[in-house]
Design a protein around this motif. Sequence first.
Motif, mmCIF file in Angstrom:
data_model
loop_
_atom_site.group_PDB
_atom_site.id
_atom_site.type_symbol
_atom_site.label_atom_id
_atom_site.label_comp_id
_atom_site.label_asym_id
_atom_site.label_seq_id
_atom_site.Cartn_x
_atom_site.Cartn_y
_atom_site.Cartn_z
ATOM 1 N N GLY A 77 0.793 -1.232 0.000
ATOM 2 C CA GLY A 77 0.000 0.000 0.000
ATOM 3 C C GLY A 77 0.819 1.272 0.000
ATOM 4 O O GLY A 77 0.277 2.362 0.042
ATOM 5 N N SER A 78 2.176 1.135 -0.022
ATOM 6 C CA SER A 78 3.018 2.337 -0.045
ATOM 7 C C SER A 78 3.739 2.441 -1.382
ATOM 8 O O SER A 78 4.167 1.437 -1.937
ATOM 9 N N GLU A 79 3.874 3.657 -1.864
ATOM 10 C CA GLU A 79 4.672 3.882 -3.070
ATOM 11 C C GLU A 79 6.093 4.281 -2.640
ATOM 12 O O GLU A 79 6.304 4.759 -1.535
ATOM 13 N N LYS A 80 7.036 4.112 -3.562
ATOM 14 C CA LYS A 80 8.440 4.404 -3.220
ATOM 15 C C LYS A 80 8.631 5.854 -2.784
ATOM 16 O O LYS A 80 9.369 6.133 -1.844
ATOM 17 N N ALA A 81 7.946 6.776 -3.476
ATOM 18 C CA ALA A 81 8.116 8.203 -3.147
ATOM 19 C C ALA A 81 7.684 8.474 -1.699
ATOM 20 O O ALA A 81 8.332 9.221 -0.959
ATOM 21 N N GLN A 82 6.586 7.836 -1.323
ATOM 22 C CA GLN A 82 6.040 7.981 0.033
ATOM 23 C C GLN A 82 7.031 7.430 1.065
ATOM 24 O O GLN A 82 7.306 8.051 2.097
ATOM 25 N N LEU A 83 7.576 6.246 0.777
ATOM 26 C CA LEU A 83 8.540 5.619 1.680
ATOM 27 C C LEU A 83 9.811 6.458 1.769
ATOM 28 O O LEU A 83 10.384 6.624 2.849
ATOM 29 N N ARG A 84 10.221 7.015 0.635
ATOM 30 C CA ARG A 84 11.427 7.857 0.599
ATOM 31 C C ARG A 84 11.244 9.057 1.537
ATOM 32 O O ARG A 84 12.145 9.402 2.312
ATOM 33 N N GLU A 114 4.332 -0.453 -4.938
ATOM 34 C CA GLU A 114 5.408 -0.821 -5.869
ATOM 35 C C GLU A 114 6.286 -1.937 -5.318
ATOM 36 O O GLU A 114 6.974 -2.619 -6.069
ATOM 37 N N LEU A 115 6.331 -2.085 -4.007
ATOM 38 C CA LEU A 115 7.152 -3.132 -3.397
ATOM 39 C C LEU A 115 6.202 -4.194 -2.845
ATOM 40 O O LEU A 115 5.317 -3.882 -2.073
ATOM 41 N N ARG A 116 6.425 -5.427 -3.237
ATOM 42 C CA ARG A 116 5.464 -6.473 -2.858
ATOM 43 C C ARG A 116 5.888 -7.270 -1.632
ATOM 44 O O ARG A 116 5.055 -7.812 -0.929
ATOM 45 N N GLU A 120 12.196 -6.842 -0.703
ATOM 46 C CA GLU A 120 12.298 -5.692 -1.605
ATOM 47 C C GLU A 120 12.334 -4.386 -0.809
ATOM 48 O O GLU A 120 13.031 -3.436 -1.180
ATOM 49 N N LEU A 121 11.579 -4.356 0.290
ATOM 50 C CA LEU A 121 11.575 -3.166 1.146
ATOM 51 C C LEU A 121 12.954 -2.981 1.789
ATOM 52 O O LEU A 121 13.487 -1.860 1.829
ATOM 53 N N VAL A 122 13.546 -4.068 2.278
ATOM 54 C CA VAL A 122 14.885 -3.989 2.889
ATOM 55 C C VAL A 122 15.898 -3.492 1.850
ATOM 56 O O VAL A 122 16.699 -2.590 2.125
ATOM 57 N N GLU A 123 15.832 -4.050 0.638
ATOM 58 C CA GLU A 123 16.744 -3.616 -0.429
ATOM 59 C C GLU A 123 16.556 -2.124 -0.730
ATOM 60 O O GLU A 123 17.529 -1.390 -0.928
ATOM 61 N N PHE A 124 15.297 -1.689 -0.762
ATOM 62 C CA PHE A 124 14.987 -0.287 -1.053
ATOM 63 C C PHE A 124 15.578 0.630 0.034
ATOM 64 O O PHE A 124 16.213 1.652 -0.271
ATOM 65 N N ILE A 125 15.384 0.247 1.310
ATOM 66 C CA ILE A 125 15.903 1.079 2.418
ATOM 67 C C ILE A 125 17.432 1.162 2.323
ATOM 68 O O ILE A 125 18.020 2.234 2.482
ATOM 69 N N ARG A 126 18.073 0.032 2.043
ATOM 70 C CA ARG A 126 19.541 0.033 1.927
ATOM 71 C C ARG A 126 19.994 0.892 0.741
ATOM 72 O O ARG A 126 20.947 1.664 0.845
ATOM 73 N N ALA A 127 19.291 0.776 -0.388
ATOM 74 C CA ALA A 127 19.668 1.550 -1.581
ATOM 75 C C ALA A 127 19.507 3.050 -1.321
ATOM 76 O O ALA A 127 20.313 3.866 -1.788
ATOM 77 N N GLU A 128 18.466 3.412 -0.570
ATOM 78 C CA GLU A 128 18.167 4.829 -0.315
ATOM 79 C C GLU A 128 19.034 5.431 0.784
ATOM 80 O O GLU A 128 19.381 6.606 0.731
ATOM 81 N N THR A 129 19.332 4.645 1.802
ATOM 82 C CA THR A 129 19.917 5.227 3.023
ATOM 83 C C THR A 129 21.205 4.538 3.469
ATOM 84 O O THR A 129 21.720 4.827 4.543
ATOM 85 N N GLY A 130 21.719 3.613 2.665
ATOM 86 C CA GLY A 130 22.961 2.936 3.042
ATOM 87 C C GLY A 130 22.817 2.215 4.375
ATOM 88 O O GLY A 130 21.830 1.530 4.618
ATOM 89 N N ASP A 131 23.796 2.435 5.252
ATOM 90 C CA ASP A 131 23.796 1.728 6.539
ATOM 91 C C ASP A 131 23.201 2.558 7.670
ATOM 92 O O ASP A 131 23.397 2.242 8.836
ATOM 93 N N HIS A 132 22.495 3.659 7.321
ATOM 94 C CA HIS A 132 21.997 4.539 8.390
ATOM 95 C C HIS A 132 21.112 3.782 9.377
ATOM 96 O O HIS A 132 21.213 3.965 10.590
ATOM 97 N N PHE A 133 20.210 2.942 8.864
ATOM 98 C CA PHE A 133 19.234 2.284 9.732
ATOM 99 C C PHE A 133 19.664 0.867 10.107
ATOM 100 O O PHE A 133 20.180 0.130 9.268
ATOM 101 N N GLU A 134 19.424 0.536 11.369
ATOM 102 C CA GLU A 134 19.468 -0.878 11.749
ATOM 103 C C GLU A 134 18.083 -1.435 11.428
ATOM 104 O O GLU A 134 17.076 -0.870 11.852
ATOM 105 N N ILE A 135 18.028 -2.508 10.657
ATOM 106 C CA ILE A 135 16.748 -3.020 10.165
ATOM 107 C C ILE A 135 16.440 -4.389 10.760
ATOM 108 O O ILE A 135 17.261 -5.311 10.676
ATOM 109 N N ALA A 136 15.257 -4.481 11.364
ATOM 110 C CA ALA A 136 14.747 -5.782 11.822
ATOM 111 C C ALA A 136 13.648 -6.221 10.864
ATOM 112 O O ALA A 136 12.933 -5.390 10.301
#
Length: 280
Positions: A77-84, A114-116, A120-136
């Motif tokens: 239910g989220s688009e990439k722009a919104q997540l960005r 756009e992300l199913r 894909e969400l984890v990959e998107f966060i890494r691509a957008e923000t590098g290592d900034h976030f610790e992701i669970a």
Amino acid sequence: MSSHEHPLGISFEFFPPNTDAGRDKLIHVRDELAARKPKFFSVTYGAGGSTQARTRQVVREISESGITTAPHLSCIGSEKAQLRDLLAQYREEGIDSLVALRGDMPSGMGSIGELRYANELVEFIRAETGDHFEIAVAAYPESHPQAANLDRDVENFARKMKAGANMAITQYFFTADAYFHFVDKARALGVEQPIIPGIMPITNYTKLARFSDACGAEIPRWIRKQLESYGDDSEAIAAFGTDVVSRLCERLLDGGAPGLHFYTLNQAAPVLKIVDNLTD
């Protein structure tokens, strides 16, 4: 003191309350649980605009405790722009941990987005923000309700971990062997990150049964039968629940679980009884 190192690697999950009274109460609960020096708090996420804003507000209030606060982020239910935008806002607010989830499929005609999948969400966060976030990410020891089978589910899980997650938090369960079996299968697929058991206190049998049926968490028959026998005796239910869940936590920690993540349902007392049992 037991043989477990103290402080325990504990963490607590909250949900965004719907009312001002609920928000005021949550601040008290936050302070009570912050006193136990948890590793982090997480805040669940409602899909849709209004709840998104509410989640962000609650995340801000929870993080004022000084404890690392990890908002849930869902891709359905989220688009990439919104997540960005959301990632940028969280970064500005000093948030550096996230729980990345697929989220619930919308009922009716809602857009999937756009992300199913969570990987894909984890990959998107890494691509957008590098290592900034610790992701669970989430793990399902008794298999995701929509998975074809456990093997397929563990393969999907391994994919999420390899996409760049730092750790996993499991759905709650009441059978320690289900957790150990899942961890063994994940390790066999090369997953090395911590897999933290999610723990649900037992305070209300009717709600727990309904919740468990919906999310595919098994309540063992002996626990069901015992809880049914108490009828409306909420004190007996709570005492039995504390005992059962405390023993489960001890088994998990003794078996090498890297910590415990408590689903608080925005209440401090039930989880603190369990935590105190573990540190006595």
